[in-house]
Design a protein around this motif. Structure first.
Motif, mmCIF file in Angstrom:
data_model
loop_
_atom_site.group_PDB
_atom_site.id
_atom_site.type_symbol
_atom_site.label_atom_id
_atom_site.label_comp_id
_atom_site.label_asym_id
_atom_site.label_seq_id
_atom_site.Cartn_x
_atom_site.Cartn_y
_atom_site.Cartn_z
ATOM 1 N N ARG A 1 -2.237 12.708 -47.401
ATOM 2 C CA ARG A 1 -2.671 12.632 -46.004
ATOM 3 C C ARG A 1 -1.443 12.788 -45.117
ATOM 4 O O ARG A 1 -0.433 12.118 -45.318
ATOM 5 C CB ARG A 1 -3.358 11.297 -45.745
ATOM 6 N N LEU A 2 -1.564 13.695 -44.164
ATOM 7 C CA LEU A 2 -0.491 13.942 -43.209
ATOM 8 C C LEU A 2 -1.030 13.691 -41.810
ATOM 9 O O LEU A 2 -2.082 14.231 -41.445
ATOM 10 C CB LEU A 2 0.000 15.393 -43.319
ATOM 11 N N VAL A 3 -0.320 12.898 -41.028
ATOM 12 C CA VAL A 3 -0.779 12.563 -39.683
ATOM 13 C C VAL A 3 0.336 12.842 -38.687
ATOM 14 O O VAL A 3 1.408 12.228 -38.764
ATOM 15 C CB VAL A 3 -1.206 11.084 -39.589
ATOM 16 N N GLU A 4 0.061 13.782 -37.785
ATOM 17 C CA GLU A 4 1.043 14.138 -36.763
ATOM 18 C C GLU A 4 0.846 13.298 -35.512
ATOM 19 O O GLU A 4 -0.275 12.845 -35.214
ATOM 20 C CB GLU A 4 0.917 15.611 -36.365
ATOM 21 N N ALA A 5 1.927 13.124 -34.781
ATOM 22 C CA ALA A 5 1.869 12.429 -33.495
ATOM 23 C C ALA A 5 3.047 12.897 -32.645
ATOM 24 O O ALA A 5 3.976 13.532 -33.156
ATOM 25 C CB ALA A 5 1.924 10.916 -33.702
ATOM 26 N N GLY A 6 2.978 12.593 -31.354
ATOM 27 C CA GLY A 6 4.106 12.863 -30.480
ATOM 28 C C GLY A 6 3.935 14.034 -29.534
ATOM 29 O O GLY A 6 4.819 14.292 -28.706
ATOM 30 N N GLY A 7 2.838 14.749 -29.650
ATOM 31 C CA GLY A 7 2.627 15.861 -28.738
ATOM 32 C C GLY A 7 2.359 15.375 -27.315
ATOM 33 O O GLY A 7 2.190 14.186 -27.066
ATOM 34 N N GLY A 8 2.333 16.329 -26.391
ATOM 35 C CA GLY A 8 2.063 15.968 -25.007
ATOM 36 C C GLY A 8 2.347 17.113 -24.076
ATOM 37 O O GLY A 8 2.545 18.255 -24.515
ATOM 38 N N LEU A 9 2.367 16.793 -22.793
ATOM 39 C CA LEU A 9 2.638 17.769 -21.740
ATOM 40 C C LEU A 9 4.046 17.529 -21.206
ATOM 41 O O LEU A 9 4.403 16.396 -20.865
ATOM 42 C CB LEU A 9 1.607 17.617 -20.618
ATOM 43 N N VAL A 10 4.818 18.592 -21.135
ATOM 44 C CA VAL A 10 6.194 18.469 -20.675
ATOM 45 C C VAL A 10 6.547 19.707 -19.866
ATOM 46 O O VAL A 10 5.973 20.791 -20.094
ATOM 47 C CB VAL A 10 7.147 18.274 -21.872
ATOM 48 N N GLN A 11 7.461 19.569 -18.947
ATOM 49 C CA GLN A 11 7.911 20.721 -18.168
ATOM 50 C C GLN A 11 8.914 21.534 -18.988
ATOM 51 O O GLN A 11 9.581 21.005 -19.892
ATOM 52 C CB GLN A 11 8.557 20.269 -16.868
ATOM 53 N N ALA A 12 9.033 22.775 -18.647
ATOM 54 C CA ALA A 12 10.015 23.635 -19.306
ATOM 55 C C ALA A 12 11.401 23.008 -19.177
ATOM 56 O O ALA A 12 11.762 22.482 -18.123
ATOM 57 C CB ALA A 12 10.004 25.024 -18.686
ATOM 58 N N GLY A 13 12.144 23.052 -20.282
ATOM 59 C CA GLY A 13 13.455 22.414 -20.320
ATOM 60 C C GLY A 13 13.417 20.988 -20.832
ATOM 61 O O GLY A 13 14.462 20.404 -21.125
ATOM 62 N N GLY A 14 12.221 20.434 -20.964
ATOM 63 C CA GLY A 14 12.074 19.068 -21.426
ATOM 64 C C GLY A 14 12.115 18.939 -22.935
ATOM 65 O O GLY A 14 12.340 19.922 -23.659
ATOM 66 N N SER A 15 11.891 17.718 -23.405
ATOM 67 C CA SER A 15 11.985 17.418 -24.833
ATOM 68 C C SER A 15 10.779 16.619 -25.305
ATOM 69 O O SER A 15 10.163 15.888 -24.520
ATOM 70 C CB SER A 15 13.253 16.600 -25.125
#
Length: 126
Positions: free
Chosen positions: A3-17
């Protein structure tokens, strides 16, 4: 069962992290290669980065080299992908996967993948 579970995505402006994580269970985490993929126009998916949890060796696609860093924290059975200087073209659902591939470009395709996570959405606004 792996089982693989991803997290941490989101909305960010260009140049962000952003930092993505992939938590694995059901596998010998310290003996696998784990890769990050995203859909690509020219192929079914693009292998973005890859790490060997055994050797620590890594691979990066040219499109992300110098901006993305993949690492593994074996004690937590987790692989991370740190993404810096994000661009609108990095917008995608990012999946982690494991299988029988080596961390080389030629192996990072569906033929060698056995298990996928469900993905995490990254959106980069201009």
């Amino acid at each position: 069962e792996v089982r693989l579970v991803e997290a941490g995505g989101g909305l960010v402006q260009a140049g962000g992290s952003l930092r993505l994580s992939c938590a694995a269970s059901g596998t010998a985490f310290d003996a696998v290669n784990i890769a990050w993929f995203r859909p690509a126009a020219a192929e079914a998916s693009e292998g973005v980065s890859c790490i060997s949890t055994v050797h620590g060796s890594t691979y990066y696609a040219d499109s992300v080299k110098g901006r993305f860093t993949v690492s593994s924290y074996n004690a937590k059975n987790t692989v991370y992908q740190q993404m810096r200087n994000l661009k609108p073209e990095d917008t995608a659902v990012y999946y982690c996967a494991t299988g029988v591939f080596r961390c080389i470009r030629q192996n990072l395709n569906n033929d060698y993948i056995i298990d996928w996570g469900r993905g995490t959405q990254v959106t980069v606004s201009s």
